[in-house]
Design an enzyme around this catalytic site. Structure first.
Site, short mmCIF file in Angstrom:
data_model
loop_
_atom_site.label_atom_id
_atom_site.label_comp_id
_atom_site.label_asym_id
_atom_site.label_seq_id
_atom_site.Cartn_x
_atom_site.Cartn_y
_atom_site.Cartn_z
CG ASP A 160 10.49 6.51 6.16
OD1 ASP A 160 10.18 5.56 6.90
OD2 ASP A 160 9.67 7.33 5.70
N GLY A 163 17.26 6.24 7.68
CA GLY A 163 18.21 5.49 8.51
C GLY A 163 18.26 4.03 8.11
NE ARG A 164 12.97 1.50 10.12
CZ ARG A 164 11.74 1.78 10.52
NH1 ARG A 164 10.81 2.07 9.63
NH2 ARG A 164 11.43 1.78 11.81
CD GLN A 223 27.05 -30.29 -8.86
OE1 GLN A 223 26.17 -31.00 -8.39
NE2 GLN A 223 27.09 -29.94 -10.13
CD GLN A 273 27.01 -25.90 8.20
OE1 GLN A 273 26.77 -25.17 9.16
NE2 GLN A 273 27.11 -27.21 8.31
CD GLU A 321 18.68 3.14 12.12
OE1 GLU A 321 18.04 3.47 11.11
OE2 GLU A 321 19.75 3.69 12.46
CB THR A 378 12.15 -6.14 14.94
OG1 THR A 378 10.75 -5.84 14.79
CG2 THR A 378 12.61 -5.79 16.35
CD GLU A 383 10.11 -10.15 13.95
OE1 GLU A 383 10.87 -9.20 14.24
OE2 GLU A 383 10.52 -11.31 13.79
N1 CAA Z 1 6.74 8.86 7.72
C1 CAA Z 1 5.94 9.89 8.09
N2 CAA Z 1 4.98 9.78 9.06
C2 CAA Z 1 4.85 8.57 9.66
C3 CAA Z 1 5.66 7.46 9.32
C4 CAA Z 1 6.63 7.65 8.31
N3 CAA Z 1 7.44 6.66 7.93
N4 CAA Z 1 5.31 6.41 10.08
C5 CAA Z 1 4.30 6.84 10.88
N5 CAA Z 1 4.04 8.14 10.62
C6 CAA Z 1 3.01 8.99 11.22
C7 CAA Z 1 1.61 8.46 10.93
O1 CAA Z 1 1.12 8.93 9.69
C8 CAA Z 1 0.83 9.03 12.09
O2 CAA Z 1 0.60 10.40 11.86
P1 CAA Z 1 -0.81 11.09 12.21
O3 CAA Z 1 -0.76 11.31 13.70
O4 CAA Z 1 -0.80 12.36 11.46
O5 CAA Z 1 -1.90 10.13 11.80
C9 CAA Z 1 1.83 8.95 13.25
O6 CAA Z 1 3.13 8.92 12.65
C10 CAA Z 1 1.66 7.71 14.09
O7 CAA Z 1 1.85 6.64 13.23
P2 CAA Z 1 1.26 5.19 13.51
O8 CAA Z 1 -0.16 5.27 13.95
O9 CAA Z 1 1.56 4.35 12.31
O10 CAA Z 1 2.16 4.75 14.76
P3 CAA Z 1 2.28 3.36 15.49
O11 CAA Z 1 2.32 3.64 16.95
O12 CAA Z 1 1.27 2.39 14.95
O13 CAA Z 1 3.79 2.89 15.12
C11 CAA Z 1 5.50 1.80 13.85
C12 CAA Z 1 4.24 2.67 13.85
C13 CAA Z 1 5.85 1.66 12.37
C14 CAA Z 1 5.28 0.44 14.45
C15 CAA Z 1 6.62 2.56 14.61
O14 CAA Z 1 6.37 2.61 15.98
C16 CAA Z 1 7.99 1.95 14.39
O15 CAA Z 1 8.64 2.17 13.36
N6 CAA Z 1 8.48 1.19 15.40
C17 CAA Z 1 9.86 0.73 15.38
C18 CAA Z 1 10.70 1.70 16.13
C19 CAA Z 1 12.11 1.72 15.63
O16 CAA Z 1 12.40 1.55 14.46
N7 CAA Z 1 13.01 1.99 16.54
C20 CAA Z 1 14.38 2.14 16.19
C21 CAA Z 1 15.12 2.71 17.32
S1 CAA Z 1 16.42 3.73 16.76
C22 CAA Z 1 17.76 2.74 16.56
O17 CAA Z 1 17.72 1.55 16.60
C23 CAA Z 1 18.93 3.56 16.19
C24 CAA Z 1 20.23 3.04 16.53
O18 CAA Z 1 20.80 3.46 17.50
C25 CAA Z 1 20.89 2.13 15.58
#
Ligand code: CAA
Length: 387
Positions: free
Chosen positions: A246, A248-249, A285, A342, A369, A371, A373
């Site tokens: 949250d 990091g984004r 323009q 462009q 961090e 996509t 989507e």
């Molecule tokens: N804050 C707190 N808790 C959270 C949360 C958040 N933002 N998001 C999810 N949770 C909790 C949920 O409440 C749930 O908790 P409970 O078990 O208590 O119910 C648990 O986490 C599981 O959540 P979901 O059921 O929502 O999980 P999901 O499998 O459906 O996935 C998702 C959710 C949003 C799709 C997640 O997988 C996601 O963000 N995917 C993208 C991954 C990503 O961003 N990767 C980045 C890699 S790091 C990188 O790029 C760094 C770099 O080097 C630059």
């Protein structure tokens, strides 16, 4: 340009100036070569550390500067205007591993890892993704198994930014057993250091953009991790990763605004100097409309980012704002850099002019961090969570 839409305090303006002057003096002269050679300059980490920029949001008690989120993001944008590769190193370090240690680390872990990270003596990295677990992060397969007081880890982490140079890597691994899978609740966070037996650096990615930021796979082969390297509570690792993302984004959003701002500035300058049909192209323009739209989008993305940062500093939950700011800013960076190319025409398509690198650097902001989507999924889910 690069005005602040939230009025900045004197301290914030001072730190913004320090970041701008540092970026222009210490990074700008080398950016093109670092990009060409895929070179990561370790001296930059030490110099940014000396300025306190590797512990920007860490309290002074743990050797950081104790700044708020908005100040950090304003400084990060200044670095990104000059070099998005250096910016992602700063963003990951300040937003993910250091914040995770601050929030969930024990006092002993803070003393041992957080303080030197905040002083810039060590560089932090974050390892969530795996070759088969990207957007579906909870499906990760790296397995941690108890062995006495220690843990034995096996698996491969992927797309780790600063991975070749990371001294302290916050890595997510499964601590549930294969016959009792607990989904997201079966994941824990470990503090990994490259000296652990069984740790190795795998494939280094040859990327389109951010070429001066090393992105690698990390391999854990029967890697023995002392028990005191578990962060916080066993089984909470996925939640820690999501909560950290949250924040990091916002860092990636600041990086994106910086890339877009740089492209806008180059386009404005070029349009004033480039003549076609007997006059500077800024007098047409078609070009004016493009520049106006670019300026509007950059200002809008920055406004949303600053609003999100101040919400975080008020202690509000920013899951939705983090995704909104990241989505808006990254799509702005891609759109604005496309328009800049462009305006430059053929000169925008060659490496002699800087907009080519900005365009390549912008693309990954729509991918890492989370996509675009995934950001839309998070935003839409939040719309329903309050109804
Ligand atoms: N804050 C707190 N808790 C959270 C949360 C958040 N933002 N998001 C999810 N949770 C909790 C949920 O409440 C749930 O908790 P409970 O078990 O208590 O119910 C648990 O986490 C599981 O959540 P979901 O059921 O929502 O999980 P999901 O499998 O459906 O996935 C998702 C959710 C949003 C799709 C997640 O997988 C996601 O963000 N995917 C993208 C991954 C990503 O961003 N990767 C980045 C890699 S790091 C990188 O790029 C760094 C770099 O080097 C630059």
């Amino acid at each position: 340009m690069a005005w602040a839409l939230t009025p900045l305090t004197e301290e914030q303006r001072e730190i913004q100036k320090v970041a701008r002057e540092f970026a222009l003096a210490e990074i700008a002269p080398y950016s093109e070569a670092w990009d060409r050679d895929q070179y990561f300059e370790p001296a930059i980490v030490a110099k940014l550390g000396a300025l306190g920029f590797l512990g920007m949001m860490i309290p002074e008690q743990y050797d950081g500067l104790g700044l708020d989120t908005l100040t950090y993001l304003v400084a990060l944008e200044e670095i990104a205007i000059v070099d998005a590769s250096v910016a992602v190193m700063l963003s990951v370090h300040n937003s993910l591993p250091t914040q995770m240690l601050l929030r969930w680390g024990s006092e002993e872990q803070k003393e041992r890892f957080l303080k030197p990270l905040a002083r810039g003596e060590l560089l932090g990295a974050f390892a969530l993704s795996e070759p088969e677990a990207g957007s579906d992060a909870a499906s990760l397969q790296t397995q941690a198994v108890r062995d006495g007081d220690d843990w034995i880890l096996n698996g491969t982490k992927a797309w780790v930014s600063s991975g070749t140079k990371g001294d302290v890597i916050l890595a997510m691994a499964r601590t549930d057993s294969p016959d009792d899978r607990r989904g997201a609740r079966g994941i824990s966070t470990f503090i990994i250091t490259p000296d652990l037996p069984g740790f190795s650096i795998g494939k280094k990615e040859d990327k389109m953009g951010l070429r001066a930021s090393p992105t690698v796979q990390l391999r854990f082969s029967d890697m023995r991790v002392p028990g005191d390297r578990l962060l916080g509570q066993q089984g909470n690792g996925f939640i820690y990763a999501m909560q950290s993302l949250d924040n990091g984004r916002l860092g990636i959003a600041a990086q994106s605004v910086g890339i877009a701002e740089a492209a806008l500035r180059h386009a404005v300058a070029y349009a004033a100097e480039r003549k076609q049909f007997g006059k500077p192209i800024k007098e047409f323009q078609a070009i004016q409309f493009k520049l106006a739209d670019m300026a509007c989008r950059v200002a809008s993305a920055r406004a949303l980012l600053h609003m999100s940062a101040t919400a975080k500093d008020r202690g509000e939950r920013i899951t939705q704002f983090g995704s909104m700011a990241k989505l808006t800013a990254s799509e702005t960076a891609m759109w604005v850099t496309t328009q800049a190319i462009q305006i430059f025409g053929g000169y925008g398509y060659v490496k002699e002019y800087p907009v080519e690198r900005l365009f390549r650097d912008a693309k990954v902001t729509e991918i890492y961090e989370g996509t675009s989507e995934i950001q839309r999924i998070v935003i839409a889910r939040e719309l329903y969570s309050h109804t």
